[in-house]
Write a protein that holds these residues in place. Structure first.
Motif, mmCIF file in Angstrom:
data_model
loop_
_atom_site.group_PDB
_atom_site.id
_atom_site.type_symbol
_atom_site.label_atom_id
_atom_site.label_comp_id
_atom_site.label_asym_id
_atom_site.label_seq_id
_atom_site.Cartn_x
_atom_site.Cartn_y
_atom_site.Cartn_z
ATOM 1 N N THR A 181 48.534 85.113 32.673
ATOM 2 C CA THR A 181 49.464 86.202 32.367
ATOM 3 C C THR A 181 50.644 86.191 33.333
ATOM 4 O O THR A 181 51.792 86.415 32.934
ATOM 5 C CB THR A 181 48.739 87.554 32.431
ATOM 6 O OG1 THR A 181 47.666 87.563 31.494
ATOM 7 C CG2 THR A 181 49.684 88.700 32.124
ATOM 8 N N TYR A 203 54.837 86.968 18.075
ATOM 9 C CA TYR A 203 53.506 87.450 18.437
ATOM 10 C C TYR A 203 53.087 88.619 17.551
ATOM 11 O O TYR A 203 51.970 88.648 17.013
ATOM 12 C CB TYR A 203 53.510 87.854 19.909
ATOM 13 C CG TYR A 203 52.220 88.476 20.394
ATOM 14 C CD1 TYR A 203 51.140 87.688 20.761
ATOM 15 C CD2 TYR A 203 52.095 89.867 20.494
ATOM 16 C CE1 TYR A 203 49.960 88.268 21.211
ATOM 17 C CE2 TYR A 203 50.923 90.446 20.937
ATOM 18 C CZ TYR A 203 49.857 89.640 21.297
ATOM 19 O OH TYR A 203 48.697 90.220 21.734
ATOM 20 N N PHE A 263 51.016 83.080 24.792
ATOM 21 C CA PHE A 263 49.998 84.127 24.795
ATOM 22 C C PHE A 263 48.592 83.546 24.703
ATOM 23 O O PHE A 263 47.613 84.245 24.959
ATOM 24 C CB PHE A 263 50.244 85.113 23.647
ATOM 25 C CG PHE A 263 51.353 86.091 23.919
ATOM 26 C CD1 PHE A 263 51.122 87.221 24.677
ATOM 27 C CD2 PHE A 263 52.636 85.875 23.441
ATOM 28 C CE1 PHE A 263 52.136 88.135 24.938
ATOM 29 C CE2 PHE A 263 53.659 86.766 23.693
ATOM 30 C CZ PHE A 263 53.414 87.905 24.456
#
Length: 503
Positions: A388, A424, A448
């Motif tokens: 992340t 996304y 992601f």
């Protein structure tokens, strides 16, 4: 230059507030999936021998075996039913319905085992300890002879068409004690299918299923206890029973289990069961949610970071201050590199901090509100947290590079958010599964995948789609796609910054 750029960043209050807001959004949205509850403690899953959470629910007719030995049986029929809507069912086996022979370390759900089985659509298989699968021969489903033998620590699975000529399916060495339970089993998992809805959007449909198998010519070699025992292993309403003098089931007191039953007459055993013996998965056909759900706020927290990344250069273009910066440092590439180090480093720190707080907090809230969360190993959680941070750092540098190329804040924000956040969101909620996978494989939103925690198993039917936590690329592959976009944009920014006049 790095110190100068850091000073610029920390002295603009709006930028500092935006960065802090991004961190808070990541953490705040981690609790959103836990807003409602669908499961209590009875839904908790057992843990398998290798540490994974597993589903372990099947109909079991068995006896005790001590030391070496074997069990042989012929499966003469294998049929099933599956849910077809409210109050309706239709005939048909689901692809991974299973009927066969199993040797197991007692009857505790999650204990070690090895099994040879017929499946609904994948031929003969040998599986052991939930996550190991070996394909055997295909061909007619029934009748088939199956054999499971134990020689020391080695379990051997074999199949035959006539009971005379045997072919080895596979061998395994599960950690079994000297005394085990061995017998016949049947199970049938829930089925899930992709359905097409209006405008080509995809959805999921499915429901519970049952399977029924008939066994005969059941024989043993080795030291076995007399008499059969039959019971439902696992499941929310598991009950046990003891076979009567003619093999018919005599249930012990407990809630009825109409979808799981067994009987035996004249050496012919008929078992009906449901559930599965497999690793636990998350999704439409799985149990619970993946840990990835706790990082659902990343795409929201990404927005202010992208805003600051782009404005770090576009604000200087707009106010004519970049000319002053370049006059002090004529080597323009160093200016851009310093900005990238500062905004990338800050975004990485905020991303790691936000994810490190979001994962345990979100998991605790979801479980506290009755939702089941599939556990992830510590190594996976660490990779998600660090991933992340890299995701946010690369996006911030990508925004900086695009801002340098276009020199307009609004245009830069539209471009970056349109290439990261929008794909996304579309893949998660709007696009058909295959299109969504393609979008998440070629756009910067591929990164992601760094947050994926769920494992995809080829021998467990499920809708392995992004909305369930499964991405088309592995974590490092997704980050590589974003890195490639960032390198291209940054290279273009360096070239243009070095060639054109500052206006």
């Amino acid at each position: 230059m790095i110190r100068a750029e850091w000073t610029k960043l920390r002295t603009v209050r709006g930028w500092v507030a935006a960065l802090a807001g991004g961190l808070l959004l990541i953490v705040a949205f981690s609790v959103a999936p836990g807003a409602g509850g669908t499961c209590d403690e009875t839904c908790r899953l057992p843990t398998g021998p290798e540490g994974q959470e597993v589903t372990d629910a099947f109909r079991f007719v068995h006896r005790t075996l001590t030391g070496d030995g074997s069990i042989t049986a012929r499966v003469t029929s294998f049929t099933g039913e599956r849910d077809a809507g409210p109050g309706r069912s239709e005939p048909g086996l689901v692809p991974w319905a299973k009927a066969g022979l199993i040797v197991k370390d007692g009857v505790r759900p999650g204990s070690s085992y090895a099994a040879v089985m017929l499946t609904g659509a994948h031929g003969v298989r040998m599986q052991h300890d939930y996550v190991h699968d070996v394909a055997g021969p295909t061909g007619p489903r029934t009748p088939r002879w199956l054999r499971l033998s134990r020689d020391g620590d080695t379990i051997t699975a074999a199949v035959s068409d006539d009971g005379n000529r045997w072919r080895t399916v596979g061998t395994a060495t599960p950690d079994l004690p000297s005394t085990v339970e061995v017998g016949l089993f049947v199970t049938s998992p829930q089925h899930a299918e992709v359905s097409t809805k209006v405008f080509g959007l995809s959805g999921a449909s499915g429901g519970p299923s049952t399977a029924t198998a008939t066994f005969d010519h059941v024989g043993f070699e080795g030291t076995t206890a007399a008499g059969w025992r039959t019971q439902q292993i696992g499941g929310p309403s598991a009950t046990s029973a003891v076979a009567g003098t003619d093999g018919a089931e005599e249930p012990r007191p407990g809630p009825p289990q109409p979808a799981s039953r067994s009987s035996a007459r004249d050496g012919v055993f008929t078992l009906t069961g449901n559930g599965d013996v497999a690793p636990a998965v998350s999704g439409a056909n799985g149990l619970g949610f993946s840990v990835t759900r706790t990082l659902a706020g990343t795409f929201v927290g990404l927005v202010p970071l992208v805003v600051v990344g782009a404005m770090l250069v576009t604000a200087e273009y707009r106010r004519g201050l970049l000319a002053v910066t370049l006059a002090a440092t004529p080597r323009r590439g160093r200016v851009l590199a310093a900005k990238a180090v500062v905004i990338g480093g800050v975004a990485a720190v905020l991303g790691v901090a936000g994810a490190a707080l979001a994962v345990p907090l979100g998991t605790a809230v979801m479980r506290g509100n009755g939702l089941y969360v599939n556990a992830a190993p510590t190594s996976t959680v660490v990779r998600m947290v660090l991933g992340t941070g890299l995701l946010l750092a690369l996006c911030a540098v990508f925004a900086l590079a695009v801002g340098t190329v276009v020199r307009r804040g609004a245009v830069a924000l539209t471009a970056v958010l349109g290439l990261t956040v929008l794909p996304y969101l579309l893949a998660m909620s709007v696009l058909p599964a295959r299109v969504g996978d393609w979008v998440l494989a070629v756009t910067p939103a591929a990164a992601f995948a760094a947050q994926q925690s769920a494992v995809e198993y080829s021998f467990v039917d499920n809708l392995y789609v992004p909305s369930a936590g499964y991405f088309p690329l592995p974590p490092i592959g997704g980050l590589a796609v974003l890195l490639a976009w960032t390198v291209v944009a940054f290279t273009a920014a360096l070239v243009l910054l070095g060639r054109r006049d500052v206006r």
